[in-house]
Structures are given as structure tokens and as C-alpha cells.
Motif scaffolding. Structure first.
Motif, PDB file in Angstrom:
ATOM      1  N   UNK A  14       0.831  -1.203   0.000  1.00 48.88           N
ATOM      2  CA  UNK A  14       0.000   0.000   0.000  1.00 48.88           C
ATOM      3  C   UNK A  14       0.866   1.254   0.000  1.00 48.88           C
ATOM      4  N   UNK A  15       1.849   1.301   0.892  1.00 42.70           N
ATOM      5  CA  UNK A  15       2.699   2.487   0.977  1.00 42.70           C
ATOM      6  C   UNK A  15       3.524   2.676  -0.294  1.00 42.70           C
TER       7      UNK A  15
ATOM      8  N   UNK B 293     -10.441   3.041  -7.082  1.00 43.25           N
ATOM      9  CA  UNK B 293     -10.923   1.808  -6.462  1.00 43.25           C
ATOM     10  C   UNK B 293     -10.876   1.922  -4.938  1.00 43.25           C
ATOM     11  N   UNK B 294     -11.762   1.178  -4.270  1.00 36.96           N
ATOM     12  CA  UNK B 294     -11.700   1.154  -2.810  1.00 36.96           C
ATOM     13  C   UNK B 294     -10.557   0.239  -2.404  1.00 36.96           C
ATOM     14  N   UNK B 295      -9.663   0.772  -1.599  1.00 30.72           N
ATOM     15  CA  UNK B 295      -8.467   0.065  -1.174  1.00 30.72           C
ATOM     16  C   UNK B 295      -8.623  -0.348   0.286  1.00 30.72           C
TER      17      UNK B 295
ATOM     18  N   UNK C  59      -9.548   4.686   0.940  1.00 30.67           N
ATOM     19  CA  UNK C  59      -8.749   3.662   1.615  1.00 30.67           C
ATOM     20  C   UNK C  59      -9.292   3.391   3.005  1.00 30.67           C
ATOM     21  N   UNK C  60      -9.309   2.108   3.368  1.00 27.15           N
ATOM     22  CA  UNK C  60      -9.750   1.670   4.682  1.00 27.15           C
ATOM     23  C   UNK C  60      -8.689   0.750   5.260  1.00 27.15           C
ATOM     24  N   UNK C  61      -8.313   0.976   6.515  1.00 29.31           N
ATOM     25  CA  UNK C  61      -7.364   0.110   7.198  1.00 29.31           C
ATOM     26  C   UNK C  61      -8.148  -1.005   7.879  1.00 29.31           C
ATOM     27  N   UNK C  62      -7.749  -2.246   7.610  1.00 25.70           N
ATOM     28  CA  UNK C  62      -8.373  -3.407   8.256  1.00 25.70           C
ATOM     29  C   UNK C  62      -7.497  -3.861   9.412  1.00 25.70           C
ATOM     30  N   UNK C  63      -8.102  -3.951  10.593  1.00 21.26           N
ATOM     31  CA  UNK C  63      -7.413  -4.435  11.786  1.00 21.26           C
ATOM     32  C   UNK C  63      -8.198  -5.619  12.334  1.00 21.26           C
TER      33      UNK C  63
END
Length: 183
Positions: A56-57, A80-82, A97-101
Motif C-alpha cells: 500500500x505504501x 478503487x476502494x483500497x 482507503x480503509x485500514x483493516x485491523x
């Protein structure tokens, strides 16, 4: 249910990491128009990108800065949704962008059960290995390039994966797309 599709560029010896510098998505000295067309087909079938933090980075630092991108990848990645799997990233700093934890299997299963088109995982070697081990991958799209680098991380390491061939597509450059359904 949505499909989780692993899409990787790889060498003949199965290497997917780019540390040897063997892959340039914007190379101008090779006719990539047929590969670009295949990528466009795949992009139109997907509305979500699933990656690990490192990929991602890397993408975030490179693709949004491409102002004259003949591949269309920068436009696709910006739109696109990331979904980025990370326990350390707080502010993704990239639109959509969404962070998944939390537990990976639970998060990815929930994404697959949500409405939408394909979810594509690319790069992200550790993440993809975990998805394969958890039997979450529905399809593999492997762009195999006619090159052997001899070392580097491979897509399949110490794991048995049964697959059904869906498609083979050769390209002018000598690369070949191999599409497989996971069984």
C-alpha cells in the motif's frame, strides 16, 4: 459472494518480489498494449483492492504521482476502494482507503460476503501467503514473464494448492496470463 482474486506478476521460477528490479509497469521499450488490455478487463471486474501495508505504501508513493500513465493503473488505483491490512497504519493518506485491523480471516470473509465485484489482492507477499493458507483465494491471475531471477520470494512456498485452469493468454512480449480457479 464476491471472489477474492490474487493477481501477481511473476517470473518463470515463481518469484513475485521485485527486489531484483525485473519488472517495470511503465516500460516503454516493450509493447504492453495487450497486457494493458487484459489488466483493464480485470480492473472492470473488480471494485476492491486488498493489500498489505508495505505494498500500500509503495503504491501510494508511486501511482498517484503518475500524470501521464498509459496503463490506466494510476486512475484505477485512485478510484478503487483500497483495503490495507495493517496493525500500525493509522491514517492511510489516500482517497478511498480503509485500514483493516483484527483477525484477517474474519475481515476478508466479511469483505467477500459484502455486495460488489471482485476483490483483488496483489503484491503483498505475506498477506497473500496468509490468504492462501486460510483457503480464502478463489482465483489466481498470474502474469508469467519469460525471465528467471533465481532468488526472491515466491508465490507458492511449502503449500499445496489444487487449481483448475480457466485461461491461458500469450502476449506479444512473451509473457503469459495463466488464470486458475482454486479448488
Amino acid at each position: 459472494m464476491r471472489k477474492l482474486v490474487v493477481t501477481e506478476n511473476m517470473t518463470l521460477d515463481g518469484v513475485i518480489d521485485m527486489t531484483e528490479g525485473w519488472f517495470d509497469p511503465l516500460a516503454e521499450d516493450v509493447d504492453q498494449s495487450d497486457i494493458i488490455a487484459a489488466n483493464t478487463e480485470h480492473q472492470e471486474a473488480a471494485d476492491a483492492l486488498l493489500v498489505g501495508r508495505h505494498t500500500f505504501e509503495t503504491f501510494r508513493e508511486f501511482w498517484p504521482k503518475q500524470t501521464d500513465d498509459p496503463t490506466g493503473v494510476s486512475d484505477y488505483l485512485n478510484a478503487v476502494h483500497k483495503y490495507v491490512v495493517s496493525s500500525t497504519l493509522h491514517d492511510p493518506g489516500w482517497q478511498n482507503s480503509t485500514v483493516l485491523r483484527g483477525p484477517l480471516i474474519d475481515k476478508v470473509t466479511a469483505l467477500k460476503q459484502a455486495s460488489g465485484r471482485d476483490i483483488v489482492a496483489t503484491g503483498s507477499i505475506q498477506l497473500v501467503h496468509a490468504l492462501i493458507a486460510a483457503n480464502l483465494v478463489d482465483e489466481y491471475r498470474l502474469f508469467v514473464f519469460p525471465l528467471v531471477v533465481g532468488r526472491g520470494a515466491r508465490l507458492f512456498e511449502s503449500v499445496k494448492v489444487n487449481m483448475e485452469l480457466l485461461e491461458t493468454r500469450p502476449f506479444v512480449s512473451g509473457a503469459v496470463l495463466l488464470r486458475y480457479a482454486a479448488q
